[in-house]
Scaffold this motif. Structure first.
Motif, short mmCIF file in Angstrom:
data_model
loop_
_atom_site.label_atom_id
_atom_site.label_comp_id
_atom_site.label_asym_id
_atom_site.label_seq_id
_atom_site.Cartn_x
_atom_site.Cartn_y
_atom_site.Cartn_z
N ASP A 81 0.85 -1.19 0.00
CA ASP A 81 0.00 0.00 0.00
C ASP A 81 0.88 1.24 0.00
OD1 ASP A 81 -2.90 -1.12 0.74
OD2 ASP A 81 -1.41 -2.21 1.92
N VAL A 82 0.69 2.10 -0.98
CA VAL A 82 1.50 3.32 -1.12
C VAL A 82 0.65 4.54 -0.82
CG1 VAL A 82 2.83 4.77 -2.70
CG2 VAL A 82 3.05 2.28 -2.82
N ILE A 83 1.12 5.36 0.10
CA ILE A 83 0.47 6.64 0.39
C ILE A 83 1.40 7.75 -0.06
CG2 ILE A 83 -0.38 8.22 2.16
CD1 ILE A 83 -0.47 4.59 2.95
N SER A 84 0.93 8.54 -1.01
CA SER A 84 1.66 9.71 -1.47
C SER A 84 1.26 10.90 -0.63
CB SER A 84 1.33 9.98 -2.94
OG SER A 84 1.68 11.29 -3.30
N VAL A 85 2.24 11.57 -0.04
CA VAL A 85 2.00 12.79 0.73
C VAL A 85 2.75 13.90 0.01
CG1 VAL A 85 2.20 13.91 2.98
CG2 VAL A 85 1.85 11.44 2.86
N HIS A 125 -1.68 -2.30 -21.06
CA HIS A 125 -2.61 -1.19 -20.84
C HIS A 125 -3.42 -1.49 -19.58
CE1 HIS A 125 -1.84 0.27 -24.95
NE2 HIS A 125 -2.00 -0.98 -25.35
N VAL A 126 -3.19 -0.73 -18.51
CA VAL A 126 -3.93 -0.95 -17.28
C VAL A 126 -5.11 0.02 -17.20
CG1 VAL A 126 -1.93 -1.80 -16.00
CG2 VAL A 126 -2.48 0.65 -15.94
N GLY A 127 -6.16 -0.41 -16.52
CA GLY A 127 -7.28 0.47 -16.28
C GLY A 127 -6.91 1.57 -15.30
N PHE A 128 -7.40 2.80 -15.57
CA PHE A 128 -7.01 3.92 -14.72
C PHE A 128 -8.17 4.90 -14.53
CE2 PHE A 128 -3.93 7.47 -13.67
CZ PHE A 128 -3.36 6.83 -12.58
N ALA A 129 -9.38 4.44 -14.79
CA ALA A 129 -10.54 5.32 -14.62
C ALA A 129 -10.65 5.82 -13.19
CB ALA A 129 -11.81 4.59 -15.03
N HIS A 130 -10.34 4.94 -12.26
CA HIS A 130 -10.36 5.29 -10.84
C HIS A 130 -8.93 5.11 -10.31
CE1 HIS A 130 -14.70 5.44 -11.09
NE2 HIS A 130 -14.66 4.29 -11.71
N PRO A 131 -8.13 6.18 -10.36
CA PRO A 131 -6.68 6.06 -10.17
C PRO A 131 -6.19 5.87 -8.75
CG PRO A 131 -7.27 8.33 -10.59
CD PRO A 131 -8.53 7.54 -10.75
N THR A 132 -7.06 6.05 -7.77
CA THR A 132 -6.64 5.82 -6.39
C THR A 132 -7.49 4.72 -5.78
OG1 THR A 132 -8.15 7.52 -5.51
CG2 THR A 132 -5.92 8.22 -6.10
N CYS A 133 -7.00 4.15 -4.69
CA CYS A 133 -7.67 3.03 -4.04
C CYS A 133 -8.66 3.56 -3.00
CB CYS A 133 -6.64 2.12 -3.38
SG CYS A 133 -7.39 0.74 -2.46
N PRO A 134 -9.96 3.31 -3.14
CA PRO A 134 -10.93 3.81 -2.16
C PRO A 134 -10.69 3.30 -0.74
CG PRO A 134 -12.05 3.15 -4.18
CD PRO A 134 -10.62 2.67 -4.30
N ARG A 135 -10.28 2.05 -0.61
CA ARG A 135 -10.02 1.49 0.73
C ARG A 135 -8.88 2.23 1.41
NH1 ARG A 135 -6.04 -1.67 2.59
NH2 ARG A 135 -5.21 -1.72 0.47
N GLU A 190 3.64 9.01 -10.91
CA GLU A 190 3.73 8.14 -9.74
C GLU A 190 2.49 7.24 -9.60
OE1 GLU A 190 5.70 9.71 -5.93
OE2 GLU A 190 3.56 9.68 -5.44
N ALA A 191 1.30 7.85 -9.73
CA ALA A 191 0.07 7.08 -9.56
C ALA A 191 -0.09 6.04 -10.67
CB ALA A 191 -1.13 8.01 -9.53
N LYS A 192 0.27 6.40 -11.90
CA LYS A 192 0.17 5.46 -13.01
C LYS A 192 1.10 4.27 -12.82
CE LYS A 192 -1.28 8.83 -16.51
NZ LYS A 192 -0.92 9.57 -17.74
N LEU A 193 2.30 4.54 -12.37
CA LEU A 193 3.28 3.48 -12.17
C LEU A 193 2.87 2.57 -11.02
CD1 LEU A 193 6.46 5.69 -12.62
CD2 LEU A 193 5.62 3.97 -14.23
N ALA A 194 2.28 3.13 -9.97
CA ALA A 194 1.80 2.31 -8.87
C ALA A 194 0.73 1.34 -9.35
CB ALA A 194 1.27 3.20 -7.74
N ARG A 195 -0.15 1.81 -10.22
CA ARG A 195 -1.18 0.92 -10.76
C ARG A 195 -0.56 -0.20 -11.59
NH1 ARG A 195 -6.52 1.78 -11.38
NH2 ARG A 195 -6.21 2.44 -9.20
N GLU A 196 0.43 0.15 -12.42
CA GLU A 196 1.11 -0.88 -13.21
C GLU A 196 1.82 -1.89 -12.32
OE1 GLU A 196 2.08 1.28 -17.49
OE2 GLU A 196 3.71 1.02 -16.04
N ALA A 197 2.29 -1.45 -11.18
CA ALA A 197 3.00 -2.34 -10.24
C ALA A 197 2.03 -3.06 -9.31
CB ALA A 197 4.00 -1.54 -9.41
N GLU A 198 0.74 -2.90 -9.54
CA GLU A 198 -0.31 -3.56 -8.76
C GLU A 198 -0.25 -3.19 -7.28
OE1 GLU A 198 -1.50 -7.43 -11.36
OE2 GLU A 198 0.06 -7.78 -9.87
#
Length: 289
Positions: A81-85, A125-135, A190-198
């Motif tokens: 879990d990655v938190i960007s501040v 090509h990863v999905g990115f419609a919702h780029p952050t994790c709601p949880r 940063e956010a796009k790469l985090a999604r690619e890295a699951e």
């Protein structure tokens, strides 16, 4: 699976009271040298990893941050879990300096940065419609409010290239025509790469100023930004300190699928994949490759 919380942020964010077994360590990445060593330790029984985005002493400009190496390094350390501040300017009167905005959308206006781990030889090509994790975003909201912070749930972050701040015309356009809520220079790619890295990713944007659209704040004053950012550091540390209790030591699969983002993403046929690129993807995409 064990929870490992990764924090990407400024120098003050990793000075957490009670961090046990704390040590700075080098992490090698095939994507280059990360911004700095990574501080690892345990807090409240949960493994933590802190990475200074700009390096200690602020040595990397936003365009020069090694975003791919940073995300890859956290993945290699087992981060889940990655938190960007990060600091941001505000386009909304009610999102005042000192407030935190839990970002849930992005407009990417950067143009001088490598934005993907994939490319020729292994296309994905990863999905990115919702780029952050709601949880993960919800946990940040709860922890920040418990720390006494004024928090805004949801907001669109305009990522600009920088390092200069906006012109007045740009600021007005982003605010009035594009509907952006805050502006910064570091959440993309940063956010796009985090999604690619699951990796689950949450963005906590700490408001430092009103950008230059505001009639009473007609230009960004760096001294003002630094003063507000210093005050935000204490709030950010309190927020981070509350996350282990909310996220827990045992990590269940992400209910939103962040940790399975590559399930249907890789397009290149197995016999056409570049072995050299595959070797660099061993941490990021090893689960599916």
């Amino acid at each position: 699976m064990d929870t490992v919380i990764g924090i990407i942020g400024g120098s003050g964010v990793y000075e957490i009271d009670g961090l046990e077994e704390a040590r700075w360590q080098d992490v090698s990445s095939p994507w280059g040298t990360p911004s700095d060593q990574v501080l690892t330790g345990r807090l409240g029984g949960v493994n933590m990893a802190f990475l200074p985005r700009h390096g200690r002493g602020h040595v990397h400009a936003p365009s020069d941050v090694p975003y791919r190496a940073n995300i890859d390094a956290l993945k290699r350390l087992g981060v889940t879990d990655v938190i960007s501040v990060s600091a941001c300017g505000s386009f909304r009167e009610d999102m005042a300096p000192g407030d935190f905005v839990i970002v849930d959308q992005f407009i990417d206006r950067t143009f001088a940065r490598a934005k993907s781990f994939f490319g020729s030889g292994c296309v994905a090509h990863v999905g990115f419609a919702h780029p952050t994790c709601p949880r993960l975003s919800a946990a940040c909201t709860v922890s920040a409010r418990a720390a006494g912070v004024t928090v805004h749930e949801g907001g669109t972050y305009l990522a600009m290239e920088g390092p200069q701040f906006s012109t007045l015309a740009e600021s007005r356009m982003y605010r009035d025509q594009w509907g952006a809520d805050v502006i910064g220079m570091t959440n993309m790619p940063e956010a796009k790469l985090a999604r690619e890295a699951e990796l689950c990713y949450a963005s906590v944007a700490m408001v430092t100023d009103y950008d230059c659209w505001h009639p009473d704040h007609d230009e960004v004053d760096v001294a003002q930004v630094i003063a507000t950012l210093t005050g935000n550091g204490d709030k950010a540390r309190r927020m981070v300190a509350g996350l282990p209790a909310l996220l827990g030591a045992n990590r269940a699969p992400c209910p939103h699928g962040c940790d399975r983002a590559l399930d249907m993403a890789i397009m290149t046929a197995p016999d056409k994949r570049d072995p050299t690129l595959l070797g660099r993807l061993d941490a990021v995409a090893g689960r599916v490759l």
